[in-house]
Scaffold this active site. Structure first.
Site, PDB file in Angstrom:
ATOM      1  N   MET A 270       0.848  -1.191   0.000  1.00 47.86           N
ATOM      2  CA  MET A 270       0.000   0.000   0.000  1.00 47.86           C
ATOM      3  C   MET A 270       0.882   1.238   0.000  1.00 47.86           C
ATOM      4  SD  MET A 270      -2.964  -1.171   2.696  1.00 47.86           S
ATOM      5  CE  MET A 270      -1.846  -1.923   3.865  1.00 47.86           C
ATOM      6  N   VAL A 271       0.766   2.033  -1.036  1.00 47.75           N
ATOM      7  CA  VAL A 271       1.598   3.219  -1.181  1.00 47.75           C
ATOM      8  C   VAL A 271       1.464   4.099   0.057  1.00 47.75           C
ATOM      9  CG1 VAL A 271       1.933   5.345  -2.505  1.00 47.75           C
ATOM     10  CG2 VAL A 271       1.520   3.175  -3.694  1.00 47.75           C
TER      11      VAL A 271
ATOM     12  N   GLN B 243       7.963  -4.769  -3.414  1.00 48.26           N
ATOM     13  CA  GLN B 243       7.256  -4.635  -4.685  1.00 48.26           C
ATOM     14  C   GLN B 243       7.785  -3.435  -5.462  1.00 48.26           C
ATOM     15  OE1 GLN B 243       3.181  -3.066  -5.561  1.00 48.26           O
ATOM     16  NE2 GLN B 243       2.719  -5.218  -5.953  1.00 48.26           N
TER      17      GLN B 243
ATOM     18  N   CYS C  34      -1.487  -1.817 -10.738  1.00 47.73           N
ATOM     19  CA  CYS C  34      -1.865  -0.470 -10.345  1.00 47.73           C
ATOM     20  C   CYS C  34      -2.598   0.235 -11.485  1.00 47.73           C
ATOM     21  CB  CYS C  34      -0.635   0.345  -9.945  1.00 47.73           C
ATOM     22  SG  CYS C  34      -1.037   2.038  -9.443  1.00 47.73           S
TER      23      CYS C  34
ATOM     24  N   LYS D  97       2.001  -9.344  -9.479  1.00 54.19           N
ATOM     25  CA  LYS D  97       0.632  -9.022  -9.069  1.00 54.19           C
ATOM     26  C   LYS D  97      -0.116  -8.448 -10.267  1.00 54.19           C
ATOM     27  CE  LYS D  97      -1.892  -6.989  -5.199  1.00 54.19           C
ATOM     28  NZ  LYS D  97      -2.989  -6.336  -5.916  1.00 54.19           N
TER      29      LYS D  97
ATOM     30  N   HIS E 264      -5.685  -9.834  -8.364  1.00 50.36           N
ATOM     31  CA  HIS E 264      -6.754  -8.965  -7.875  1.00 50.36           C
ATOM     32  C   HIS E 264      -7.996  -9.266  -8.705  1.00 50.36           C
ATOM     33  CE1 HIS E 264      -8.000  -5.020  -5.966  1.00 50.36           C
ATOM     34  NE2 HIS E 264      -8.978  -5.256  -6.819  1.00 50.36           N
TER      35      HIS E 264
ATOM     36  N   GLY F  12      -8.693  -8.636  -2.972  1.00 45.44           N
ATOM     37  CA  GLY F  12      -9.838  -7.799  -3.313  1.00 45.44           C
ATOM     38  C   GLY F  12     -11.067  -8.088  -2.464  1.00 45.44           C
TER      39      GLY F  12
ATOM     40  N   ALA G  65      -5.816  -5.280   1.779  1.00 44.90           N
ATOM     41  CA  ALA G  65      -5.311  -3.908   1.720  1.00 44.90           C
ATOM     42  C   ALA G  65      -6.142  -3.009   2.638  1.00 44.90           C
ATOM     43  CB  ALA G  65      -5.326  -3.394   0.285  1.00 44.90           C
TER      44      ALA G  65
END
Length: 390
Positions: free
Chosen positions: A25-26, A78, A107, A148, A176, A208, A231
């Site tokens: 997670m950014v 990642q 992304c 991913k 995802h 997800g 997430a």
């Protein structure tokens, strides 16, 4: 001591269970949060998505984006990458301090798509092949290489993609269950995920729509997958995998303790933002507004002690400590190679001269045909995600 991620999956399979995984997670999957969630049932953590190009080029980027400790394991780093040199060199730089690397092909943010990262790679399968094989061929087999991705609307195309990714030599893949154009609130395609898990031989992690331990167990029982990645759910409740329906007060206290142990290795923004998520089901609406406007560590701690932990007198059970921070020493031959960008193309490795890939026709139908018959993934809806929790 490092962890063999491949053996983690094998052990979970022997025990008829799945790996519980904290997603990349950014801005949020920092070492302090990784340490926190490992105390509450998480088996494997990812770093935030890191731009491989910047990581190779810039010392400040390396020190800001990759902070680790002596017991920060198991850990997957990642990277977002759009050329082989950056991905391979970035992977070699973190090799001494991580257990594997992951290529982000999921992304959907517009900036990432524009620069050829994330979902944009789904329309360049030969490049994805070369990115993954370059790392697999140049780093030891115990160091995991993974990818991913998101699904396509078409089942056959999705299955073909996953099977061909398997042939790239990756140790596992995360899928995802939404397409690149779907929004975070949309339902995941469970039936397609089930087909993938049934047909792909390497471990598959499903991602997800997980908001609780019940959701994770239900999805695992349906898919018989090898891992469940969470997430937003774990951001809102770091103790999600314990079965708690909201962040326990001892978890809030634990986060405060980790901040105290971090010194200058944690920013106020990181500390405060995590608490905003954690306290979402604890604070009243007016309190949330007040809390959001706090501006320094002392204000935040005083507010929590007064309004959140005022009646809390329990102990915080610590299984995984935040041990000594590591002063990473990165290979100077690699970093010096990337020290200067080309003024023509703006890359650390010059691409001004047209670069041709020599592709082998034996790479499979997906890798041959998808370049010309691509999915047209070249834009994103302006209403897409504010954060890249992918």
């Amino acid at each position: 001591m490092r962890t063999n991620v491949i053996e983690l999956f094998e052990d979970a399979k022997r025990r008829d269970t799945y790996l519980k995984i904290c997603a990349p997670m950014v801005r949020y999957s920092k070492v302090q949060f990784r340490t926190l969630v490992k105390n509450y049932g998480v088996d494997l953590c990812f770093t935030p998505m890191i731009l491989a190009d910047s990581f190779c080029q810039n010392e400040k980027a390396r020190s800001n984006e990759f902070i680790t400790t002596t017991n920060d394991t198991p850990l997957i780093v990642q990277f977002a990458a759009n050329n082989v040199d950056d991905f391979l060199d970035a992977s070699q730089l973190v090799y001494p301090y991580a257990d594997g690397v992951d290529l982000n092909c999921g992304c959907p943010q517009r900036w990432a798509m524009k620069d050829g990262y994330g979902c944009a790679l789904l329309s360049k399968p030969e490049l994805v092949h070369d990115l993954l094989r370059s790392v697999r061929n140049n780093l030891p087999s115990h160091f995991s290489v993974s990818v991913k991705v998101r699904i396509f609307q078409d089942l056959k195309k999705t299955i073909t993609m996953c099977q061909q990714l398997e042939q790239c030599g990756v140790n596992f893949m995360t899928v995802h269950g939404r397409t690149p154009l779907q929004k975070s609130g949309d339902n995941i395609d469970v039936e397609m995920l089930k087909e993938i898990c049934d047909l792909v031989k390497i471990p598959v992690v499903a991602n997800g729509g997980i908001k609780s331990l019940y959701d994770a167990e239900q999805l695992y029982n349906t898919l018989n997958c090898d891992g469940i990645m969470v997430a937003d759910g774990i951001l809102n409740n770091p103790a999600l995998f314990t079965g708690a329906n909201k962040t326990p007060l001892y978890c809030v206290k634990h986060w405060m303790n980790l901040k105290d142990l971090s010194g200058d290795k944690i920013t106020f923004q990181c500390y405060h933002h995590h608490l905003v998520f954690m306290l979402g089901k604890i604070l009243a609406k007016k309190q949330k507004q007040e809390f959001n406007n706090l501006s320094d560590f002392d204000e935040v701690d005083a507010y929590i002690k007064k309004y959140v932990l005022d009646s809390f007198d329990g102990d915080v059970e610590v299984i995984h400590e935040l041990e000594n921070f590591v002063d990473c020493e990165f290979n100077s031959k690699i970093t010096s190679k990337h020290a200067h960008k080309c003024r023509g193309c703006g890359k650390s490795i010059c691409y001004c001269i047209c670069m041709q890939y020599n592709y082998d026709s034996n790479k499979g139908n997906y890798f041959k045909s998808f370049v010309t018959n691509n999915d047209g993934i070249d834009f994103m809806d302006s209403n897409m995600f504010d954060e890249c929790n992918l």
